[in-house]
Design a protein around this motif. Structure first.
Motif, mmCIF file in Angstrom:
data_model
loop_
_atom_site.group_PDB
_atom_site.id
_atom_site.type_symbol
_atom_site.label_atom_id
_atom_site.label_comp_id
_atom_site.label_asym_id
_atom_site.label_seq_id
_atom_site.Cartn_x
_atom_site.Cartn_y
_atom_site.Cartn_z
ATOM 1 N N GLU A 590 -3.713 1.124 14.990
ATOM 2 C CA GLU A 590 -2.810 1.868 14.123
ATOM 3 C C GLU A 590 -2.017 0.926 13.219
ATOM 4 O O GLU A 590 -1.768 1.239 12.050
ATOM 5 N N ARG A 591 -1.646 -0.251 13.732
ATOM 6 C CA ARG A 591 -0.892 -1.221 12.926
ATOM 7 C C ARG A 591 -1.768 -1.907 11.897
ATOM 8 O O ARG A 591 -1.293 -2.316 10.837
ATOM 9 N N GLY A 592 -3.057 -2.063 12.195
ATOM 10 C CA GLY A 592 -3.959 -2.750 11.290
ATOM 11 C C GLY A 592 -3.823 -4.254 11.387
ATOM 12 O O GLY A 592 -3.159 -4.791 12.285
ATOM 13 N N PHE A 593 -4.415 -4.950 10.406
ATOM 14 C CA PHE A 593 -4.449 -6.409 10.432
ATOM 15 C C PHE A 593 -4.022 -6.950 9.065
ATOM 16 O O PHE A 593 -4.741 -6.797 8.088
ATOM 17 N N GLY A 594 -2.909 -7.585 8.991
ATOM 18 C CA GLY A 594 -2.481 -8.218 7.750
ATOM 19 C C GLY A 594 -2.010 -7.226 6.707
ATOM 20 O O GLY A 594 -0.848 -7.189 6.345
ATOM 21 N N GLY A 595 -2.919 -6.397 6.178
ATOM 22 C CA GLY A 595 -2.555 -5.441 5.142
ATOM 23 C C GLY A 595 -1.854 -4.210 5.661
ATOM 24 O O GLY A 595 -1.332 -3.419 4.880
ATOM 25 N N GLY A 596 -1.856 -4.027 6.978
ATOM 26 C CA GLY A 596 -1.188 -2.868 7.553
ATOM 27 C C GLY A 596 -1.966 -1.581 7.445
ATOM 28 O O GLY A 596 -1.417 -0.501 7.638
ATOM 29 N N ALA A 724 -12.075 -3.936 -3.778
ATOM 30 C CA ALA A 724 -11.271 -4.305 -2.612
ATOM 31 C C ALA A 724 -10.695 -5.707 -2.774
ATOM 32 O O ALA A 724 -9.529 -5.961 -2.433
ATOM 33 N N ALA A 725 -11.512 -6.643 -3.285
ATOM 34 C CA ALA A 725 -11.039 -8.018 -3.477
ATOM 35 C C ALA A 725 -9.891 -8.056 -4.479
ATOM 36 O O ALA A 725 -8.895 -8.772 -4.277
ATOM 37 N N ARG A 726 -10.019 -7.298 -5.555
ATOM 38 C CA ARG A 726 -8.961 -7.276 -6.564
ATOM 39 C C ARG A 726 -7.684 -6.679 -5.990
ATOM 40 O O ARG A 726 -6.584 -7.183 -6.234
ATOM 41 N N LEU A 727 -7.828 -5.622 -5.202
ATOM 42 C CA LEU A 727 -6.664 -4.976 -4.619
ATOM 43 C C LEU A 727 -5.965 -5.896 -3.626
ATOM 44 O O LEU A 727 -4.733 -5.996 -3.607
ATOM 45 N N ARG A 728 -6.766 -6.600 -2.802
ATOM 46 C CA ARG A 728 -6.160 -7.529 -1.836
ATOM 47 C C ARG A 728 -5.442 -8.665 -2.546
ATOM 48 O O ARG A 728 -4.395 -9.137 -2.106
ATOM 49 N N GLU A 729 -6.018 -9.100 -3.663
ATOM 50 C CA GLU A 729 -5.385 -10.167 -4.425
ATOM 51 C C GLU A 729 -4.055 -9.701 -5.009
ATOM 52 O O GLU A 729 -3.059 -10.429 -4.990
ATOM 53 N N GLU A 730 -4.044 -8.457 -5.523
ATOM 54 C CA GLU A 730 -2.809 -7.929 -6.094
ATOM 55 C C GLU A 730 -1.727 -7.797 -5.036
ATOM 56 O O GLU A 730 -0.549 -8.046 -5.297
ATOM 57 N N ARG A 731 -2.141 -7.400 -3.834
ATOM 58 C CA ARG A 731 -1.163 -7.197 -2.760
ATOM 59 C C ARG A 731 -1.024 -8.425 -1.862
ATOM 60 O O ARG A 731 -0.249 -8.403 -0.908
ATOM 61 N N ARG A 732 -1.852 -9.439 -2.140
ATOM 62 C CA ARG A 732 -1.841 -10.679 -1.361
ATOM 63 C C ARG A 732 -2.067 -10.406 0.116
ATOM 64 O O ARG A 732 -1.333 -10.874 0.995
ATOM 65 N N GLU A 733 -3.103 -9.628 0.366
ATOM 66 C CA GLU A 733 -3.478 -9.297 1.734
ATOM 67 C C GLU A 733 -4.643 -10.179 2.166
ATOM 68 O O GLU A 733 -5.498 -10.540 1.362
ATOM 69 N N PRO A 734 -4.741 -10.520 3.474
ATOM 70 C CA PRO A 734 -5.888 -11.282 3.957
ATOM 71 C C PRO A 734 -7.140 -10.426 3.985
ATOM 72 O O PRO A 734 -7.067 -9.216 4.199
ATOM 73 N N ALA A 735 -8.273 -11.053 3.727
ATOM 74 C CA ALA A 735 -9.535 -10.310 3.741
ATOM 75 C C ALA A 735 -9.972 -10.009 5.161
ATOM 76 O O ALA A 735 -9.582 -10.665 6.100
#
Length: 735
Positions: A590-596, A724-735
């Motif tokens: 439920e918490r997820g990993f990195g990006g929540g 997905a890569a662009r979104l993670r980059e914008e939010r600075r989330e780990p892949a």
């Protein structure tokens, strides 16, 4: 229409008093922003004596003065009531915003009115009756609401009365353009150096009389003999249009046989056809010059309203039921009948609190009475269903910025009610001994999300109450506390709607908020199989913590959720701690990993583990289960899942190609198209929600306001890797 003398009811600055329902006319003004609705209201107020020649009521304000937001933005953003007196009648004018973002206020005005005046700028050509104006015309036609058209901006060099009348007949007349015809033709003055001749008067096609406004007063006279042939063609067409709608089937035969039809008969048939909603006259109007007493065409328009528009008893009262939904007999507009009234607008006054604009459909509403307030059907927008008794405060009628107290509000009339703390827009007021519920009018769905946060600590304490009050005033707004993203989201009809909402939060309720980026509820799943080992071993004196578990994770089809399977053999993990491992796994998912983003659509299998006879505990195995899932997540790629919505767009045929192309650019998959009534097409497509956050704004621009759409969540599905890569980059989330 006919040549009559008229008397305004009351002096400047005095609100007209209401008589029986037959002496009331409730008229809503419809038209896009800039068409001149508010200017027309002020011109009518001058002609009826409601304001002086300076356009002011006795307290120095304009009769159409509204709140500070409207003054700052230079446009109407809410429904306003302006009561006028004319020939012993009370005319309630309902001025509506023309901007598409405030269509909820327009719908409320349509509900409260018995007839509609469509205000169209003669300087805009076909654009003046395109888009939203045409859609509202069709809505009125569907319920048989009487309509007339008023052409404004005749002073513009680009204005053309005859050409605009033809356009209105083609666009709004539909299959029967002869049902949209002028009652008067403009009379032009001396041509100016720029080649434009101003309109100084009108020629009545039925009366054959000339009405000259060039002096600032309406002066009636006989037209010159040479002018009559100029109106003959338009006069004959009007007579034929009226006779075609007449209930007297012999009238056409008499007319074709050359028998003259007297003007009185024609006027009576015209008024009946207008009241039935089958004939739609076109009139011209212009504001009065400075110091003048009457604006061009205002008297003719008031004649039409008083003689052609229906009284409240001539219109059907919306159906009512009991609170439980059982049908009730059809009500009539009778002051002595059971009380049924409806809140058509809610606003907050800094001095008297909440003010409710109410239309009474049956019975009589009096101050200090206890009424039943009932509202159902909008719980999804933050409006809870409620059935409560409330005491009615003072009744008043707005006039400029003043509220004129009245002793009662009878069937067919409108008034403002103070101190109804629980009543919201769309609620029904009825006798507490016989509570009833009126079927609500159709409200547009808000489709533009605006995420907000309190600006400071002091705002946090007031934010919840301020938002609740804001939503109570406006049923076209939806308040969402998104459990997936944790955001507070106001769903609005457009950017202007959102801007007004935030300004009201600040100015009325003292709540300063910051607009933040709206987050779509994303999820994650595993791209392949993975294994993880969770080891939680701590020893620091006394009882320690000891738990080890090993899991295997595999992806499942979409929509499956999280499955937990126990395959431990030999008691490596004692039976009592297996639910603890599952609890820890599910909590981590439920918490997820990195990006929540929550983890979904996986099967987690517990295959092995170790325990300690003294140091193992429920908490230790919960922690171990979470650690095992986190390790497994590092061992394989994860897919980001995005929500996909089914979008249904109802659009004019001419814009279908534009809409299809735009949906494709948004990664949409078109499911099909089908023909809809009114030369429209229904386009269905599945589109990622990330791509349609601003679709409410973009679609309006693409289709010139002619399209409407709805959306419904379908499922989550994998997002393309590059997105997905662009979104993670914008939010600075780990892949």
């Amino acid at each position: 229409m006919g040549a009559r003398s008229h008397t305004p009811s009351g002096a400047a600055g005095r609100a007209p008093s209401a008589g029986p329902p037959s002496s009331l006319r409730n008229v809503v003004l419809v038209g896009h922003s800039g068409a001149g609705k508010t200017t027309l209201v002020e011109a009518l107020a001058l002609s009826t004596g409601a304001v002086n020649r300076a356009g002011r009521v006795e307290d120095g304000t304009c009769v159409s003065d509204h709140d500070e937001i409207e003054h700052r933005q230079h446009r109407s953003v809410q429904l306003s009531l302006v009561p006028l007196g004319w020939d012993g009648l009370k005319i309630n004018l309902l001025d509506t915003p023309g901007y598409a973002d405030f269509v909820g206020e327009l719908r409320a005005g349509l509900r409260a009115a018995d007839a509609a005046l469509f205000v169209v700028s003669a300087a805009e050509g076909a654009e003046g009756v395109a888009g939203a104006t045409r859609l509202v015309w069709e809505e009125c036609a569907a319920v048989g609401m009487p309509r007339a058209i008023v052409l404004t901006h005749l002073e513009s060099a680009r204005a053309g009365f005859e050409e605009m009348t033809r356009i209105c007949a083609e666009v709004l007349g539909g299959e029967d353009p002869d049902a949209v015809l002028p009652l008067y033709l403009p009379r032009y003055g001396t041509e100016a150096p720029d080649g434009h001749a101003p309109v100084t008067g009108l020629v009545g096609l039925l009366s054959g009389r000339l009405f000259d406004y060039s002096s600032g007063e309406r002066v009636e006279s006989e037209p010159e003999p040479g002018q009559l042939p100029l109106i003959e063609e338009a006069r004959n067409r009007l007579i034929e249009g009226i006779i075609a709608e007449s209930e007297d089937e012999t009238l056409m035969d008499r007319y074709l046989a050359g028998e003259p039809i007297d003007a009185k008969t024609l006027v009576q048939d015209l008024e009946r056809a207008v009241a039935r909603g089958t004939f739609h006259p076109v009139l011209a109007a212009a504001p009065a010059a400075p110091g003048a007493r009457q604006g061009l065409g205002t008297v003719e328009l008031l004649e039409l309203v008083s003689g052609g528009f229906p009284t409240p008893p001539e219109r059907t009262v919306p159906p009512v039921t009991t609170i439980s939904g059982s049908p009730r007999e059809e009500l009539r507009c009778d002051p002595g009948g059971p009380l049924v009234a409806e809140v058509v607008r809610t606003a907050s006054d800094p001095y008297v609190g909440r003010m409710s604009l109410v239309r009474v459909f049956s019975g009589t509403l009096r101050p200090d009475e206890t009424v039943h307030v009932c509202g159902h059907g909008l719980a999804d927008r933050g409006h809870e269903d409620h059935d409560v008794d409330e005491r009615v405060g003072a009744l008043s009628v707005p006039f400029g910025k003043q509220q004129r107290v009245v002793s009662e509000c009878g069937a067919g009339d409108l008034a403002c009610v103070a101190r109804l703390s629980r009543a919201e827009t769309g609620d029904t007021l009825s006798d507490r001994a016989d509570p009833l519920l009126m079927a609500p009018w159709r409200m547009p769905d808000p489709m533009l999300p605006v995420a907000v946060e309190a600006h400071g600590k002091s705002d946090e304490d007031k934010l919840s109450q301020g938002l609740a009050r804001l939503v109570a005033e406006d049923p076209t707004m939806r308040l969402e506390h998104n459990p997936d993203t944790g955001q507070v989201v106001l769903w609005c009809l457009g950017e202007a709607h959102a801007g007004v909402a935030l300004e009201r939060l600040r100015s009325r309720y003292g709540v300063q908020v910051d607009v933040v980026g709206h987050r779509v509820a994303l999820r994650e799943t595993f791209a392949g199989r993975a294994a993880g080992r969770g080891r939680h071993v701590k020893q620091s004196g006394g009882h320690g913590q000891y738990a080890i578990c090993e899991i295997e994770v595999e992806p499942l089809p979409g929509g499956t959720g999280v499955e937990f399977v126990d395959r431990v053999v030999g008691g490596a993990v004692p039976r009592q701690f297996i639910p603890s491992v599952e609890k820890g796994v599910r909590a981590q998912a439920e918490r997820g990993f990195g990006g929540g983003h929550p983890l979904v659509d996986v099967r987690v299998t517990l295959v092995d583990g170790k325990a300690h006879s003294v140091d193992s505990s429920d908490a230790a195995f919960q922690t171990a289960g979470a650690l095992a899932l986190r390790e497994a997540a590092q061992e394989t790629r994860r897919h980001l899942l995005e929500p996909v919505a089914e979008v249904a767009v109802r659009v004019a045929d001419e814009f279908v190609g534009t809409v299809l192309s735009d949906l494709s650019s948004r990664r949409g998959r078109v499911l099909g198209t089908e023909q809809a009534p009114g030369a429209r097409t229904l386009v269905r497509a599945e589109v990622p929600e990330l791509e349609i956050e601003r679709y409410a704004v973009d679609l309006r621009a693409l289709t010139h306001g002619t399209a409407r759409f709805s959306r419904a969540y379908v499922r989550h599905e994998p997002m393309p890797e590059q997105v997905a890569a662009r979104l993670r980059e914008e939010r600075r989330e780990p892949a």
